[in-house]
Design a protein around this motif. Structure first.
Motif, PDB file in Angstrom:
ATOM      1  N   ASP A 481     -86.470  29.436   9.301  1.00 37.50           N
ATOM      2  CA  ASP A 481     -85.780  28.812  10.445  1.00 37.50           C
ATOM      3  C   ASP A 481     -84.632  27.856   9.740  1.00 37.50           C
ATOM      4  N   THR A 482     -83.927  28.145   8.716  1.00 36.31           N
ATOM      5  CA  THR A 482     -83.069  27.324   8.191  1.00 36.31           C
ATOM      6  C   THR A 482     -81.499  27.528   8.998  1.00 36.31           C
ATOM      7  N   VAL A 483     -80.886  26.386   9.227  1.00 38.07           N
ATOM      8  CA  VAL A 483     -79.751  26.413   9.996  1.00 38.07           C
ATOM      9  C   VAL A 483     -78.628  25.974   9.190  1.00 38.07           C
ATOM     10  N   GLY A 484     -77.250  26.351   9.871  1.00 41.57           N
ATOM     11  CA  GLY A 484     -76.096  25.868   9.638  1.00 41.57           C
ATOM     12  C   GLY A 484     -75.303  25.185  10.663  1.00 41.57           C
ATOM     13  N   CYS A 485     -73.970  25.272  10.593  1.00 44.73           N
ATOM     14  CA  CYS A 485     -73.303  24.795  11.565  1.00 44.73           C
ATOM     15  C   CYS A 485     -73.352  25.110  12.968  1.00 44.73           C
ATOM     16  N   CYS A 486     -72.975  26.459  12.977  1.00 40.97           N
ATOM     17  CA  CYS A 486     -73.056  27.239  14.291  1.00 40.97           C
ATOM     18  C   CYS A 486     -74.621  27.455  14.779  1.00 40.97           C
ATOM     19  N   SER A 487     -75.492  27.189  14.253  1.00 40.14           N
ATOM     20  CA  SER A 487     -76.916  27.308  14.692  1.00 40.14           C
ATOM     21  C   SER A 487     -77.889  26.135  14.776  1.00 40.14           C
ATOM     22  N   LEU A 488     -76.937  25.085  14.568  1.00 41.73           N
ATOM     23  CA  LEU A 488     -77.717  23.533  14.649  1.00 41.73           C
ATOM     24  C   LEU A 488     -78.078  23.478  16.210  1.00 41.73           C
ATOM     25  N   ARG A 489     -79.323  22.781  16.278  1.00 47.25           N
ATOM     26  CA  ARG A 489     -79.887  22.415  17.629  1.00 47.25           C
ATOM     27  C   ARG A 489     -79.920  21.066  17.630  1.00 47.25           C
ATOM     28  N   CYS A 490     -80.215  20.692  19.059  1.00 50.11           N
ATOM     29  CA  CYS A 490     -79.921  19.237  19.239  1.00 50.11           C
ATOM     30  C   CYS A 490     -80.862  18.203  18.601  1.00 50.11           C
ATOM     31  N   GLU A 491     -82.035  18.735  18.193  1.00 50.93           N
ATOM     32  CA  GLU A 491     -82.786  17.959  17.359  1.00 50.93           C
ATOM     33  C   GLU A 491     -82.478  17.726  15.896  1.00 50.93           C
ATOM     34  N   HIS A 492     -81.458  18.401  15.493  1.00 47.73           N
ATOM     35  CA  HIS A 492     -80.774  18.380  14.295  1.00 47.73           C
ATOM     36  C   HIS A 492     -79.695  17.119  14.021  1.00 47.73           C
ATOM     37  N   VAL A 493     -79.369  16.610  15.101  1.00 45.51           N
ATOM     38  CA  VAL A 493     -78.045  15.855  15.008  1.00 45.51           C
ATOM     39  C   VAL A 493     -78.546  14.448  16.076  1.00 45.51           C
ATOM     40  N   MET A 494     -78.376  13.297  15.268  1.00 48.00           N
ATOM     41  CA  MET A 494     -78.497  11.932  15.989  1.00 48.00           C
ATOM     42  C   MET A 494     -77.254  11.440  16.037  1.00 48.00           C
ATOM     43  N   LEU A 495     -76.911  10.584  17.021  1.00 48.67           N
ATOM     44  CA  LEU A 495     -75.635   9.919  17.410  1.00 48.67           C
ATOM     45  C   LEU A 495     -75.760   8.713  17.629  1.00 48.67           C
ATOM     46  N   ARG A 496     -74.894   7.878  16.617  1.00 47.87           N
ATOM     47  CA  ARG A 496     -75.193   6.254  17.072  1.00 47.87           C
ATOM     48  C   ARG A 496     -73.697   5.806  17.077  1.00 47.87           C
ATOM     49  N   PRO A 497     -73.492   5.154  18.377  1.00 50.14           N
ATOM     50  CA  PRO A 497     -72.106   4.835  18.588  1.00 50.14           C
ATOM     51  C   PRO A 497     -71.428   3.638  17.843  1.00 50.14           C
ATOM     52  N   PRO A 498     -70.258   3.621  17.102  1.00 48.56           N
ATOM     53  CA  PRO A 498     -69.221   4.339  17.939  1.00 48.56           C
ATOM     54  C   PRO A 498     -68.956   5.750  17.357  1.00 48.56           C
ATOM     55  N   ASN A 499     -69.181   5.978  16.222  1.00 42.14           N
ATOM     56  CA  ASN A 499     -69.173   7.532  15.768  1.00 42.14           C
ATOM     57  C   ASN A 499     -69.613   7.798  14.510  1.00 42.14           C
ATOM     58  N   LEU A 500     -70.765   7.476  14.589  1.00 44.48           N
ATOM     59  CA  LEU A 500     -71.492   7.646  13.412  1.00 44.48           C
ATOM     60  C   LEU A 500     -72.769   8.848  13.730  1.00 44.48           C
ATOM     61  N   VAL A 501     -72.896   9.856  12.635  1.00 40.55           N
ATOM     62  CA  VAL A 501     -73.770  11.017  12.848  1.00 40.55           C
ATOM     63  C   VAL A 501     -74.720  10.927  12.020  1.00 40.55           C
ATOM     64  N   THR A 502     -75.798  11.462  12.173  1.00 39.56           N
ATOM     65  CA  THR A 502     -77.135  11.643  11.092  1.00 39.56           C
ATOM     66  C   THR A 502     -77.270  13.026  11.219  1.00 39.56           C
ATOM     67  N   PHE A 503     -77.347  13.863  10.138  1.00 40.93           N
ATOM     68  CA  PHE A 503     -77.626  15.249  10.257  1.00 40.93           C
ATOM     69  C   PHE A 503     -79.212  15.377   9.564  1.00 40.93           C
ATOM     70  N   ASP A 504     -79.939  16.138  10.124  1.00 46.05           N
ATOM     71  CA  ASP A 504     -81.416  16.136   9.366  1.00 46.05           C
ATOM     72  C   ASP A 504     -81.919  17.636   9.682  1.00 46.05           C
ATOM     73  N   PHE A 505     -81.761  18.582   8.878  1.00 44.41           N
ATOM     74  CA  PHE A 505     -82.054  20.005   8.982  1.00 44.41           C
ATOM     75  C   PHE A 505     -82.391  20.589   7.825  1.00 44.41           C
ATOM     76  N   LEU A 506     -83.118  21.864   7.700  1.00 41.56           N
ATOM     77  CA  LEU A 506     -83.332  22.322   6.312  1.00 41.56           C
ATOM     78  C   LEU A 506     -82.027  23.465   6.361  1.00 41.56           C
ATOM     79  N   GLY A 507     -81.493  23.428   5.243  1.00 45.09           N
ATOM     80  CA  GLY A 507     -80.270  24.220   5.064  1.00 45.09           C
ATOM     81  C   GLY A 507     -80.700  25.578   4.165  1.00 45.09           C
TER      82      GLY A 507
END
Length: 819
Positions: A481-507
């Motif tokens: 169950d490895t993912v890329g951009c189009c298969s990202l799920r909500c659990e893989h992306v964390m958002l921190r205002p104003p515009n910081l994004v953390t990605f955490d998934f198995l590629g």
């Protein structure tokens, strides 16, 4: 360094992603869950029917059940493999109707920009396929510029000097005529249809059949020896070979192995009737002990024995190492069929530990010229099928049983066809620089589009372009169950205002992609927040309106053959070229190489080419620390010797650093170092004594006595006592060395110390990054060659022998060449 590279790579490469909470205002919180691994995607095959996979119990032969047809050579041909086509550069063709039209680049609209994100149309808006006049003009002008730089096929009546290369360099008169420079003759590409006219080869090399263990070597079950069949014994040996490694401690690995082992036992039960039902009661250590003994025997072989063994192996394999392609002798790459074993996988692959079955000739399709002699299959067997397809570049293919992927035998990396494929790939990425402005202009305008489909596509395009994410594909339940951009799920992306994004998934290959607080465009941040809103949960996809094919079709609207993968190659190469500008013009070769490796490391971080820190890294760095001290010890000795003979103050005026004392050289360490060096010399004298006596015996002369060895060892002891005494007095023996000689030796030692420090620093910096992947597959080698020539660095310092062979076509690049 570009903005995308300012983010650091995680030094951890855990198998399980960490749990992290979001802080995105009103959006719901979600936690990261453990994501299994992704296998390599099998190449698509045209007109191949679905076949039933064999049970892993058939260890020696695992073939697909396929309908057969007769060919003109009297061989049975698998009808579903007759029309196999090669997928060049791992590109997947998706021509089916997806109810979405290919779109053309779109100019940003200054009017009607939505001010909120609450209202979206459910259907994509109709788009015109025509580009604006200015866009067409820009494309035409850019392509014209590119044509000036891209190697072209030279016509017979060309005015180009015959000794000029496609890169603008002039050939030396002494260039060998035997080297076939296809890039000069063909322009590097070919027509994309017929790849060769004639092809002859001898098929593939099969691994030897299993040799049973000695009768006294048996595994144990519940403390008792078990007499296994040869088929089961071979599988038990596979597991015994991994005892003591991380694989044997992996729960998934053990579970998969035991399932397949029991399957083999059902077909080939133990000869003594033992029922093996519990993995915990299995003891494979007796087999492992036997394997270790055999391994030590191989290590103990003399140099001549190893040489004879290699010569025998080479003689057997020699017929398979080369082929004749259009009358030229070309080296074949992976001509050996992989022997059966346990699948290792990478990262958290869900199938690791499963049994890789033995491949038999009936599974293999041979591709060869129409008029060539079909290679003989092993006695008593036949090839699965034989075809004569000159539009593909592989010589043989078969399907493995773990992931159902097709494996291919290609020519070696330095061959004509592989070189053409590599050059074409990098030229395609290089061409993107003429269209990248239009692409970005289009997707940036769509970031605020009221049609959700368009907005999601634009956001995904941003991530692929700016963050070098892979596109991602859908996975089956039995795939990692490895993912890329189009298969990202909500659990893989964390958002921190104003515009910081953390990605955490198995590629890809189950390598963890973890990058924290990446600064993105404010509108992209806003879009991601919208795409994650309730009622979506952690397992729901972020991009629920698009998929990989939609994204690649969008890219192809700007440039023929453009895909997400081309963006990765483009961004890697262009970033590498920019990073190399930080190379010091007046630095040493070691300092320039450090700049090169740092640029390579930044590209590897951009592409997430990470690796686990080696378990031996700390020990290696400790050894390097001792070696650094040993160099300082030698410098100390040279410094004290120079001080005794230096009667000219100009020496220290020209080299003020010669007076600097060495740091961290304690007397205790120097005593231990001298003792260690003495012991090494004692061992050398003993081995020399044995060699000298062996030579005397061979010449029928009288051997030396043990007393002679004793005298040599006594001289060594006296020598090192003197060295220690002189070192403590601070006055080592100068001998016949003069001031000039010692000054030169001191300068060389300073250079060695600096080079060693740079090397140690570089080794520590890249401990968690794989430099090879980006250097081989993503960075245009012409950038490296041009850099080496511009900064006077030998290309052998950055390209190993295999890469020099692989990238022969790039070696004539001029110093001022630009990607």
């Amino acid at each position: 360094m570009t903005a995308n590279l300012k983010r650091g790579a995680s030094t951890e490469n855990d198998k399980k992603p960490k749990k992290a909470k979001q802080n995105i205002g009103s959006d719901s919180e979600s936690e990261l869950s453990d994501v299994p691994d992704e296998p390599q995607q099998p190449p698509q095959v045209e007109q191949v029917t679905q076949v039933k996979q064999e049970s892993p119990s058939n260890l020696k032969h695992a073939s697909d059940v396929t309908p057969k047809v007769e060919n003109t050579n009297g061989l049975e041909i698998s009808s579903d493999l007759v029309n196999l086509k090669e997928i060049e550069n791992n590109k997947v063709s998706n021509d089916q109707d997806l109810n979405t039209s290919t779109v053309s680049p779109k100019k940003p609209s200054k009017s009607n920009k939505p001010s909120d994100d609450s209202d979206f149309d459910e259907k994509p808006k109709a788009r015109s396929s025509r580009r604006s006049t200015s866009a067409k003009k820009e494309k035409k002008e850019n392509v014209t510029d590119d044509e000036k730089k891209t190697p072209k096929k030279t016509p017979k009546n060309s005015s180009q000097p015959p000794n000029q290369t496609p890169n603008g360099d002039v050939k030396d008169e002494g260039d060998e005529e035997d080297d076939y420079k296809w890039w000069a003759e063909q322009g590097g590409f070919g027509d994309g249809t017929e790849r060769w006219s004639t092809l002859e080869h001898n098929g593939v090399f099969f691994p030897p059949e299993y040799i049973p263990l000695p009768k006294q070597v048996k595994m144990k079950y519940d403390g008792k020896l078990v007499e296994l069949s040869n088929e089961a014994e071979e599988v038990a040996g596979f597991y015994a070979a991994v005892l003591g490694s991380d694989h044997a401690a992996d729960e998934t690995f053990n579970k998969n192995f035991f399932q397949d082992f029991q399957s083999v036992l059902r077909d080939y039960p133990p000869l003594d009737g033992t029922k093996i039902k519990d993995f915990e009661k299995c003891d494979f250590s007796p087999i492992r002990e036997h394997l270790d003994i055999e391994k030590e025997k191989k290590k103990a072989m003399t140099k001549d024995e190893k040489k004879r063994t290699k010569e025998q192996r080479d003689e057997i394999e020699n017929p398979f190492t080369h082929c004749l392609l259009d009358g030229r002798k070309e080296k074949v790459g992976n001509f050996r069929i992989e022997p059966p074993s346990l699948f290792r996988g990478r990262g958290a692959h869900p199938k690791k530990g499963k049994l890789k079955l033995r491949i038999k000739p009936e599974q293999i399709t041979i591709n060869i010229g129409k008029d060539a002699k079909i290679p003989d299959a092993p006695p008593g067997t036949n090839w699965g099928s034989v075809q004569h397809d000159n539009t593909v570049t592989w010589l043989a293919t078969w399907k493995e049983n773990i992931n159902g992927a097709y494996k291919y035998v290609y020519l070696a990396p330095g061959s004509t066809l592989k070189g053409q494929s590599d050059m074409s790939k990098f030229e395609k990425s290089r061409e993107l620089k003429h269209y990248i402005g239009n692409v970005r202009e289009s997707y940036e305008a769509d970031l605020q589009n009221k049609v959700m489909f368009d907005r999601q596509r634009a956001t995904a395009a941003y991530l692929v372009d700016r963050l070098a994410l892979r596109a991602g594909n859908e996975k089956g339940e039995d795939e990692a169950d490895t993912v890329g951009c189009c298969s990202l799920r909500c659990e893989h992306v964390m958002l921190r205002p104003p515009n910081l994004v953390t990605f955490d998934f198995l590629g890809k290959d189950s390598v963890r992609f973890y990058q924290e607080d990446i600064k993105v465009d404010p509108q992209v941040f806003k879009n991601l927040r919208i795409f994650k809103k309730e009622p979506k949960g952690p397992q729901d996809p972020i991009f629920d309106r698009i998929h990989t094919t939609v994204l690649n079709n969008y890219f192809r609207g700007f440039m023929k053959g453009l895909s997400a993968k081309v963006f990765r190659t483009y961004n890697a190469s262009i970033t590498f070229q920019e990073e190399l500008k930080q190379t010091p013009n007046e630095g040493t070769v070691a300092e320039k190489l450090l700049s090169f490796n740092r640029a390579n490391r930044n590209v590897a971080i951009l592409c997430n080419h990470q690796k686990n820190v080696s378990k031996s890294h700390d020990a290696t760095m400790d050894k390097m620390g001792d070696r650094l001290k040993a160099l300082k010890y030698q410098r100390r000795k040279l410094r004290q010797m120079l001080a005794q003979v230096a009667d000219d103050k100009k020496v220290y005026k020209d080299h003020p650093s010669f007076k600097d004392e060495e740091s961290d050289l304690e007397d205790e360490w120097m005593d231990a170092h001298e003792e260690n060096e003495r012991d090494k010399e004692v061992e050398r004298q003993k081995k020399k004594f044995e060699r000298d006596n062996e030579k005397l015996r061979n010449e029928d002369q009288k051997e030396m006595k043990p007393e002679d060895l004793g005298e040599r060892l006594q001289e060594v002891e006296e020598k090192w006592k003197t060295v220690t005494k002189e070192r403590r007095a601070g006055k080592p023996d100068v001998g016949k060395k003069n001031q000039t000689q010692l000054t030169t030796a001191m300068q060389k030692m300073e250079d060695r110390l600096e080079a060693f420090r740079v090397n140690a620093s570089n080794k520590d910096e890249v401990k968690d990054v794989s430099l090879g992947t980006s250097k081989i597959n993503y960075i245009d080698p012409r950038i490296t060659v041009a850099w080496c020539k511009a900064y006077e660095v030998p290309v052998e310092k950055v390209f190993a022998k295999t890469l020099l062979t692989k990238f022969t076509w790039a070696m004539e690049t001029s110093p001022d060449w630009k990607f």
